[in-house]
Design an enzyme around this catalytic site. Structure first.
Site, PDB file in Angstrom:
ATOM      1  N   SER A 175       0.793  -1.236   0.000  1.00 19.45           N
ATOM      2  CA  SER A 175       0.000   0.000   0.000  1.00 19.45           C
ATOM      3  C   SER A 175       0.817   1.272   0.000  1.00 19.45           C
ATOM      4  O   SER A 175       0.330   2.311  -0.450  1.00 19.45           O
ATOM      5  CB  SER A 175      -0.946   0.003   1.206  1.00 19.45           C
ATOM      6  N   HIS A 203      -5.274  -3.726  -2.666  1.00 20.62           N
ATOM      7  CA  HIS A 203      -4.970  -2.699  -3.660  1.00 20.62           C
ATOM      8  C   HIS A 203      -4.811  -3.269  -5.073  1.00 20.62           C
ATOM      9  O   HIS A 203      -4.458  -2.525  -5.993  1.00 20.62           O
ATOM     10  CB  HIS A 203      -3.708  -1.940  -3.256  1.00 20.62           C
ATOM     11  N   LYS A 235     -11.946   0.302  -1.859  1.00 15.98           N
ATOM     12  CA  LYS A 235     -10.904   0.929  -2.687  1.00 15.98           C
ATOM     13  C   LYS A 235     -11.389   0.944  -4.138  1.00 15.98           C
ATOM     14  O   LYS A 235     -12.285   1.696  -4.486  1.00 15.98           O
ATOM     15  CB  LYS A 235      -9.583   0.208  -2.473  1.00 15.98           C
TER      16      LYS A 235
END
Length: 395
Positions: A175, A203, A235
């Site tokens: 990240s 991610h 996300k």
């Protein structure tokens, strides 16, 4: 009594003090923060779906049917058919046998890791893993051994000298650095040394791999190679919550053992409906990912031409390395004065001496907005410490 005020003052002096911004309106590149308009390059909304009109419409239409709150835990009376549909959709999307819907990514990592390992077991964790993985390891009460970032040879040596039940845990995309774990090599050594591989692809889901299915499928690994896949939905998916996907027996085991799943209220069912719609969009919209990759390439070329030090990342996470905490804060403030929001990341989120600006790009950004960021960076280059400046790269 402990002097909490003194500790806060020490953090301020060290350039480690953190503040919260008050954001008004929906999450999008042009937002209102603390009452002023800013162009944001620090959100994890990688595909621009957090404010997608179609997903908002699905959520609104679902509310009369599902109600608002989850009202109870999944094991009491909170497991709505909307949750079940989302779990089936997530299993299909990640090409896995089964999936389980958690309230947050932090709770997923805490619950999964502490359920799959315990006293007498050993967990091997990459040194740059997310805080939720680290805390899950601690909560498990297993022995924890950390290996150097991405160092498969070091991990293999550790695995070879360790007996008993072994768990290897890694981020898929890291990240703060934006690089991707060496998943093929990790799968190989786990198979050779009878260790269970757990990948947190928070991610990577939505961004990497065929149709956005994540970093595990980007590297061609199957459920047998990487049995436990964890992902967040707040996300690139643009909604909220998290999931774990893998073999049915493991998902059933987690229903019995994962405390952060058992003892928490289920997420709003309408949100599960909206998440299904968002996954449909991700699966069908390669153009959105292509645009994002073009923006990443444009930013990298421009920043390197200016002499900024980047990390080897092809993901939307593009850190600008600064080093000094105060210098990172100064650069962030200077950009904000030009209407650009990029957060300074400092220890303990990153190692000492590796403070940075974490630039994140979204498919909702335009080329003109990326150029505006580069123009602002050109104006601020003099604020960098000498060691953070590279020779400009001709493009």
């Amino acid at each position: 009594m402990r002097d909490f005020g003194a500790e806060i003052e020490q953090r301020k002096q060290a350039g480690l003090y953190r503040t919260r911004r008050l954001v008004s309106g929906p999450q999008k590149p042009e937002l209102i923060a603390d009452g002023k308009p800013l162009l944001s390059f620090c959100s994890n909304d990688y595909l621009g779906l957090a404010n997608h009109a179609g997903n908002i419409s699905v959520l609104s239409e679902a509310l009369p049917e599902t109600g608002l709150g989850g009202a109870a835990s999944h094991l009491v009376c909170g497991h709505h058919d909307a949750h079940h549909q989302l779990e089936q959709r997530l299993a299909e999307f990640t090409q896995r046998s089964s999936a389980l819907f958690f309230s947050t990514g932090y709770m997923a990592n805490m619950g999964v890791i502490s359920a799959l390992a315990g006293r007498g077991d050993t967990i091997f964790s990459d040194r740059l893993n997310h805080a939720s993985i680290i805390d899950g390891c601690v909560l498990s009460r297993a022995k924890v051994r950390r290996y150097a970032h991405g160092d498969v040879s070091a991990l293999e040596a550790m695995l070879a000298e360790t007996s008993g039940h072994k768990l290897v845990v890694t981020d898929g995309v890291f990240s703060m650095d934006g690089d991707v774990a060496p998943l093929k090599e990790l799968a190989r050594v786990c198979k050779a040394h009878d260790a269970l591989l757990v990948v947190d692809d928070a991610h990577g889901i939505g961004v990497l791999g065929p149709q956005g299915r994540g970093s595990v499928l980007e590297t061609g690994l199957s459920e047998a190679d990487a049995p436990v896949l964890i992902g967040t939905l707040g996300k690139a998916v643009g909604t909220s919550g998290a999931f774990v996907a893998g073999p049915e027996v493991l998902m059933d085991y987690l229903v019995q053992k994962a405390r952060t799943y058992i003892y928490t209220t289920a997420m709003p069912p309408a949100l599960a409906k909206a998440t299904c719609a968002s996954i449909d969009l991700i699966e069908q919209d390669d153009a959105r990912r292509s645009h994002l990759q073009a923006l990443i390439a444009r930013f990298r070329a421009g920043a390197q031409e200016l002499g900024y030090q980047l990390m080897p990342s092809y993901t939307p996470i593009q850190p600008i390395m600064v080093g000094d905490n105060h210098a990172a804060l100064a650069l962030s403030r200077a950009l904000e004065e030009q209407g650009i929001l990029v957060t300074a990341i400092r220890p303990p989120t990153v190692p000492e001496g590796e403070a940075r600006l974490r630039v994140t790009l979204s498919a909702a950004h335009s080329e003109a907005q990326v150029d505006r960021l580069l123009q602002a960076l050109a104006q601020c280059r003099s604020l960098l410490p000498e060691q953070a400046v590279q020779e400009p790269v001709a493009v």
